[in-house]
Design an enzyme around this catalytic site. Structure first.
Site, PDB file in Angstrom:
ATOM      1  N   GLY A 221      40.827 -16.006 -68.052  1.00 38.50           N
ATOM      2  CA  GLY A 221      40.569 -17.331 -68.633  1.00 38.50           C
ATOM      3  C   GLY A 221      41.856 -18.111 -68.779  1.00 38.50           C
ATOM      4  N   ASN A 222      41.825 -19.156 -69.584  1.00 39.19           N
ATOM      5  CA  ASN A 222      43.047 -19.922 -69.854  1.00 39.19           C
ATOM      6  C   ASN A 222      42.968 -20.516 -71.256  1.00 39.19           C
ATOM      7  OD1 ASN A 222      41.909 -22.742 -69.649  1.00 39.19           O
ATOM      8  ND2 ASN A 222      41.367 -21.952 -67.618  1.00 39.19           N
TER       9      ASN A 222
END
Ligand code: CTP
Length: 414
Positions: A221-222
């Protein structure tokens, strides 16, 4: 917040026939509510006052009902005949709710849903846009809990009419006092004039990160919070647009309350791509604010992967480029806006993306700028078109959203 558009020239009378619920709380600034009422009524609005018990210590209901020609509502029940005052009906009746003055206590209760008086229950039932004019001493205003509560309320799409002229915590000197009545009324007028500008328009907005599954418990993810995308959704909806907000996994605190925003939750880039491709053909424009993962694991393990003690290699395959795919199917009359978060060669990279993805303009943020990018409440942007460029100062994300939506409405920055 709203100071940027306080003093715009407003043509026509935007308050004629508008129904305003005015919430008054226990602040010394309560006397200024009389001036607000007088100006609203002079401009043709109908005003219903809802006052807190503490508010009545500062100004009498008799004065307020004389000015509004309506009984003031302060209790859940009418004292004379026991009739129940319906906050739900008030929520449906109003075109806007204005809380002026709003004390730190009321702001805190609004942010946390502490419905122990008629004003808060009315706020929680409100279907119309809500404007909040804080009034308190500077230390209370600057306290992190007050600032956090104001940010929470702004995140719910409420409009904060900030006291003074600055908008950042570092510029708080001289602030805390409620904004002047004429400026508060100008905010409402300006809102109603802007609200119409996107009536009948449909806007697709992507927001937040995407998660790409590795196994049942892990993902790539981020750090995107979704705040910029949510602020854009609120701004478009406040101007009358119908918004489809395609949203990656954001925190539970990120909520939409505006009735013109339809939220579609997705997890992966592929899910976001499918939602966007099916929605875009019926949209007037799209703003692609999501931080989409460029790659996903080639295979997803069915069981939780175990530690082996060996090096682990996860092979990644490219995700679809949502922006480029929408750019390829864009029709005449449709607008497409992208974002670029860059760490180096910012403008060159952003210009390349603008062309490659067929954007009408691109919003550039640089990680070199303090206060810009992921997980902050502020942002500093530059808008680039094929032949133009405009740099903006550091602002709260709700204010940045106004600049971007202004550019969307103008299809550029000139
Ligand atoms: N974008 C998208 N789909 C992707 C990747 C990006 O829609 N798979 C959109 C973003 O929402 C943003 C714009 O494209 O509006 C630029 O995103 P960015 O990640 O900066 O661009 P990339 O093309 O992925 O370039 P980079 O090599 O810098 O990651």
């Amino acid at each position: 917040m709203v100071e940027g558009w306080l003093f715009l020239c407003i043509s026509g009378n935007m308050l004629q026939g508008k129904k305003i619920v005015l919430g008054i709380t226990g602040s010394i600034a309560a006397y200024k509510s009389c001036l607000i009422i007088r100006q609203l009524i002079k401009k043709g609005a109908e005003v219903q006052v809802v006052i807190t018990p503490a508010g009545k210590e500062f100004i009498t209901p008799i004065t307020l009902s004389a000015l509004t020609s309506k009984p003031v509502i302060s209790d859940f029940f009418s004292q004379r005949d026991g009739t129940w005052h319906s906050h739900v009906d008030l929520g449906l009746w109003a075109d806007a709710m204005l809380i002026a003055p709003a004390t730190a206590s009321t702001i805190g209760k609004m942010a946390h849903g502490v419905a122990d008086n008629m004003l808060i229950t009315t706020y929680l039932s409100m279907k119309a846009p809500v404007f909040i004019a804080p009034a308190m001493d500077l230390d209370m205003y600057a306290h992190p809990s007050t600032q956090q509560n104001l940010q929470t309320l702004q995140g719910y799409g409420n409009h904060i009419i900030e006291p003074g002229t600055g908008f950042l915590a570092s510029k708080l000197e001289g602030k805390g006092r409620m904004e002047e009545p004429e400026n508060i009324v100008a905010c409402l007028e300006n809102f109603f004039s802007q609200q119409k500008s996107m009536q009948g328009k449909k806007v697709l907005i992507t927001a937040g990160p995407t998660y790409e599954k590795i196994d049942p418990v892990r993902f790539i993810g981020n750090y995107s919070s979704g705040k910029m995308g949510f602020a854009l959704a609120n701004e478009c909806a406040n101007r009358g647009a119908e918004v489809e907000l395609v949203c990656g996994p954001v925190s539970a605190a990120m909520q939409v309350t505006h009735p013109h925003i339809l939220r579609i939750d997705v997890e992966s880039a592929k899910e976001m791509y499918d939602a966007c491709m099916s929605l875009y053909p019926s949209m007037d424009s799209a703003i692609l604010c999501a931080a989409v993962a460029d790659y996903a694991p080639e295979t997803v393990a069915e069981q939780k992967m175990k530690r082996t003690g060996e090096d682990l290699v996860i092979r990644l395959k490219p995700n679809p480029d949502i922006a480029a795919s929408l750019g390829a199917i864009k029709q005449d009359g449709q607008t497409l806006v992208g974002f670029a978060l860059e760490t180096n060669d910012e403008e060159t990279n952003a210009q390349a993306k603008l062309k490659k993805k067929n954007f009408d303009f691109i919003v550039l943020n640089s990680l070199k700028d303090e206060g810009a990018g992921f997980r902050t409440d502020t942002n500093k942007i530059t808008i680039l078109t094929a032949d133009g460029k405009k740099e903006y100062p550091l602002k709260m994300k709700a204010e940045v959203a106004k600049d971007i939506v202004d550019a969307l409405e103008r299809k550029g920055v000139r």
